[in-house]
Design a protein around this motif. Structure first.
Motif, PDB file in Angstrom:
ATOM      1  N   LEU A  66     175.354  -0.193 -35.873  1.00  0.00           N
ATOM      2  CA  LEU A  66     175.634   0.612 -37.053  1.00  0.00           C
ATOM      3  C   LEU A  66     174.733   1.842 -37.078  1.00  0.00           C
ATOM      4  N   GLY A  67     175.230   2.918 -37.665  1.00  0.00           N
ATOM      5  CA  GLY A  67     174.392   4.108 -37.785  1.00  0.00           C
ATOM      6  C   GLY A  67     175.193   5.386 -37.713  1.00  0.00           C
ATOM      7  N   GLN A  68     174.516   6.454 -37.286  1.00  0.00           N
ATOM      8  CA  GLN A  68     175.109   7.781 -37.217  1.00  0.00           C
ATOM      9  C   GLN A  68     174.868   8.388 -35.844  1.00  0.00           C
ATOM     10  N   PHE A  69     175.864   9.069 -35.328  1.00  0.00           N
ATOM     11  CA  PHE A  69     175.715   9.821 -34.087  1.00  0.00           C
ATOM     12  C   PHE A  69     175.137  11.205 -34.385  1.00  0.00           C
ATOM     13  N   SER A  70     174.432  11.726 -33.405  1.00  0.00           N
ATOM     14  CA  SER A  70     174.013  13.128 -33.427  1.00  0.00           C
ATOM     15  C   SER A  70     174.354  13.750 -32.083  1.00  0.00           C
ATOM     16  N   ALA A  71     174.500  15.072 -32.079  1.00  0.00           N
ATOM     17  CA  ALA A  71     174.938  15.783 -30.870  1.00  0.00           C
ATOM     18  C   ALA A  71     173.747  16.258 -30.057  1.00  0.00           C
ATOM     19  N   ILE A  72     173.895  16.224 -28.742  1.00  0.00           N
ATOM     20  CA  ILE A  72     172.923  16.809 -27.814  1.00  0.00           C
ATOM     21  C   ILE A  72     173.503  18.134 -27.337  1.00  0.00           C
TER      22      ILE A  72
ATOM     23  N   GLN B  98     178.566   7.731 -41.267  1.00  0.00           N
ATOM     24  CA  GLN B  98     178.262   6.367 -40.835  1.00  0.00           C
ATOM     25  C   GLN B  98     179.421   5.818 -40.002  1.00  0.00           C
ATOM     26  N   THR B  99     179.084   5.074 -38.967  1.00  0.00           N
ATOM     27  CA  THR B  99     180.111   4.485 -38.115  1.00  0.00           C
ATOM     28  C   THR B  99     179.663   3.114 -37.638  1.00  0.00           C
ATOM     29  N   CYS B 100     180.552   2.453 -36.922  1.00  0.00           N
ATOM     30  CA  CYS B 100     180.278   1.120 -36.387  1.00  0.00           C
ATOM     31  C   CYS B 100     180.822   1.051 -34.971  1.00  0.00           C
ATOM     32  N   LEU B 101     180.007   0.558 -34.045  1.00  0.00           N
ATOM     33  CA  LEU B 101     180.420   0.338 -32.661  1.00  0.00           C
ATOM     34  C   LEU B 101     180.411  -1.158 -32.393  1.00  0.00           C
ATOM     35  N   THR B 102     181.413  -1.632 -31.670  1.00  0.00           N
ATOM     36  CA  THR B 102     181.404  -3.033 -31.251  1.00  0.00           C
ATOM     37  C   THR B 102     181.576  -3.124 -29.742  1.00  0.00           C
ATOM     38  N   PHE B 103     180.879  -4.077 -29.150  1.00  0.00           N
ATOM     39  CA  PHE B 103     180.964  -4.389 -27.719  1.00  0.00           C
ATOM     40  C   PHE B 103     181.255  -5.880 -27.609  1.00  0.00           C
TER      41      PHE B 103
ATOM     42  N   THR C 165     181.909  19.998 -22.933  1.00  0.00           N
ATOM     43  CA  THR C 165     181.772  18.566 -23.207  1.00  0.00           C
ATOM     44  C   THR C 165     180.773  18.338 -24.332  1.00  0.00           C
ATOM     45  N   ASP C 166     181.147  17.498 -25.273  1.00  0.00           N
ATOM     46  CA  ASP C 166     180.206  17.064 -26.304  1.00  0.00           C
ATOM     47  C   ASP C 166     179.598  15.737 -25.884  1.00  0.00           C
ATOM     48  N   LEU C 167     178.294  15.627 -26.059  1.00  0.00           N
ATOM     49  CA  LEU C 167     177.567  14.401 -25.764  1.00  0.00           C
ATOM     50  C   LEU C 167     176.872  13.954 -27.047  1.00  0.00           C
ATOM     51  N   LEU C 168     177.171  12.730 -27.469  1.00  0.00           N
ATOM     52  CA  LEU C 168     176.631  12.206 -28.723  1.00  0.00           C
ATOM     53  C   LEU C 168     175.761  10.990 -28.452  1.00  0.00           C
ATOM     54  N   VAL C 169     174.785  10.786 -29.330  1.00  0.00           N
ATOM     55  CA  VAL C 169     173.839   9.688 -29.165  1.00  0.00           C
ATOM     56  C   VAL C 169     173.675   8.956 -30.488  1.00  0.00           C
ATOM     57  N   ILE C 170     173.555   7.629 -30.403  1.00  0.00           N
ATOM     58  CA  ILE C 170     173.249   6.811 -31.575  1.00  0.00           C
ATOM     59  C   ILE C 170     172.118   5.853 -31.203  1.00  0.00           C
ATOM     60  N   PRO C 171     171.083   5.746 -32.038  1.00  0.00           N
ATOM     61  CA  PRO C 171     169.977   4.844 -31.709  1.00  0.00           C
ATOM     62  C   PRO C 171     170.329   3.394 -32.030  1.00  0.00           C
ATOM     63  N   LEU C 172     169.731   2.478 -31.284  1.00  0.00           N
ATOM     64  CA  LEU C 172     169.970   1.051 -31.495  1.00  0.00           C
ATOM     65  C   LEU C 172     168.956   0.495 -32.490  1.00  0.00           C
TER      66      LEU C 172
ATOM     67  N   ILE D 110     184.879   2.196 -31.480  1.00  0.00           N
ATOM     68  CA  ILE D 110     184.184   2.994 -32.481  1.00  0.00           C
ATOM     69  C   ILE D 110     185.105   3.256 -33.673  1.00  0.00           C
ATOM     70  N   ALA D 111     184.601   3.006 -34.864  1.00  0.00           N
ATOM     71  CA  ALA D 111     185.397   3.147 -36.082  1.00  0.00           C
ATOM     72  C   ALA D 111     185.154   4.500 -36.745  1.00  0.00           C
ATOM     73  N   ILE D 112     186.250   5.133 -37.145  1.00  0.00           N
ATOM     74  CA  ILE D 112     186.188   6.355 -37.958  1.00  0.00           C
ATOM     75  C   ILE D 112     187.265   6.265 -39.032  1.00  0.00           C
ATOM     76  N   GLU D 113     187.158   7.142 -40.017  1.00  0.00           N
ATOM     77  CA  GLU D 113     188.199   7.261 -41.024  1.00  0.00           C
ATOM     78  C   GLU D 113     188.420   8.732 -41.309  1.00  0.00           C
ATOM     79  N   ASP D 114     189.665   9.182 -41.134  1.00  0.00           N
ATOM     80  CA  ASP D 114     189.992  10.574 -41.432  1.00  0.00           C
ATOM     81  C   ASP D 114     191.161  10.616 -42.410  1.00  0.00           C
ATOM     82  N   SER D 115     191.831  11.742 -42.479  1.00  0.00           N
ATOM     83  CA  SER D 115     192.892  11.913 -43.470  1.00  0.00           C
ATOM     84  C   SER D 115     194.069  10.976 -43.249  1.00  0.00           C
TER      85      SER D 115
END
Length: 219
Positions: A107-113, A77-82, A149-156, A36-41
């Motif tokens: 590709l897309g955005q995560f949201s929290a449950i 926005q983020t990117c996941l690769t498998f 625990t945080d649980l996040l979801v991203i739609p396909l 999973i790709a992110i960009e921070d400071s």
């Protein structure tokens, strides 16, 4: 069929593009690791995370103080690769050596449950995917653990799949080279189970083989 967008268009080796939703699901289900790709400071970074699919969504979980989780909860926005590596293709020329693989990009955005009951259900589904019927044997998560625990979801909804499975592609001029040519397959083998050193001798060994089909270890 997978949805198409400008971001999911495969330009390099486009013949390897695959648009079947079932193949996207299979790659995710077999891999269970998302990079999973992110960009921070500090700059861009890619972090591997356990990930699992339920229907047409992918889930990840982590501690609330995780840098990755904090970034993804901001709905950036983020990117996941498998990726699944299936073998080497050994050609008669060094240049034409290649690989068999199956890969997916999401590709897309995560949201929290936020609801603990839903967290519990989804986390237990993950356990059941890797070890069928295990939730009936173990202590399930308590409210304190679920809240921490945080649980996040991203739609396909935006994804691409690339599958490389062709044979040797030697130039005609190299066909007389006296070198073996063909495929060196890689296979993931699951099992056998290795019991914990402190496991009570009266506890029988469970059978989780049905979750892994032909990947399960056979003596």
């Amino acid at each position: 069929m997978l949805s198409t967008s400008q971001r999911t268009q495969i330009k390099k080796s486009a013949r390897k593009a695959n648009f079947e939703q079932k193949n996207l699901h299979q790659i995710i289900d077999e891999s269970l690791i998302a990079h999973i790709a992110i960009e921070d400071s500090t700059g861009p970074i890619v972090i591997p995370m356990l990930a699992w699919r339920v229907e047409n969504n992918v889930y990840i979980h982590g501690a609330k103080n995780s840098r990755l989780i904090r970034q993804l909860k901001q709905a950036k926005q983020t990117c996941l690769t498998f990726t699944l590596f299936d073998g080497w293709v050994l050609a008669r020329s060094a240049f034409h050596h290649s690989a068999h693989y199956r890969s997916a990009v999401v590709l897309g955005q995560f949201s929290a449950i936020e609801d603990n009951q839903e967290k519990d259900r989804l986390l237990n589904l993950f356990i059941e995917q890797i070890a069928p019927n295990r939730c009936s044997d173990v202590r399930l998560s308590n409210q304190k653990e679920l809240t921490a625990t945080d649980l996040l979801v991203i739609p396909l909804t935006e994804a691409s799949v690339k599958i490389s499975n062709s044979g040797v592609n030697d130039d005609n001029a190299d066909l007389d080279v006296q070198a073996w040519a063909g495929v060196l397959p890689y296979r993931t083998v699951v099992g056998p189970l290795e019991p914990s050193e402190d496991l009570h001798s009266s506890i029988p060994t469970p059978d989780y083989s049905k979750a892994y089909d032909n990947r399960w270890f056979e003596q």
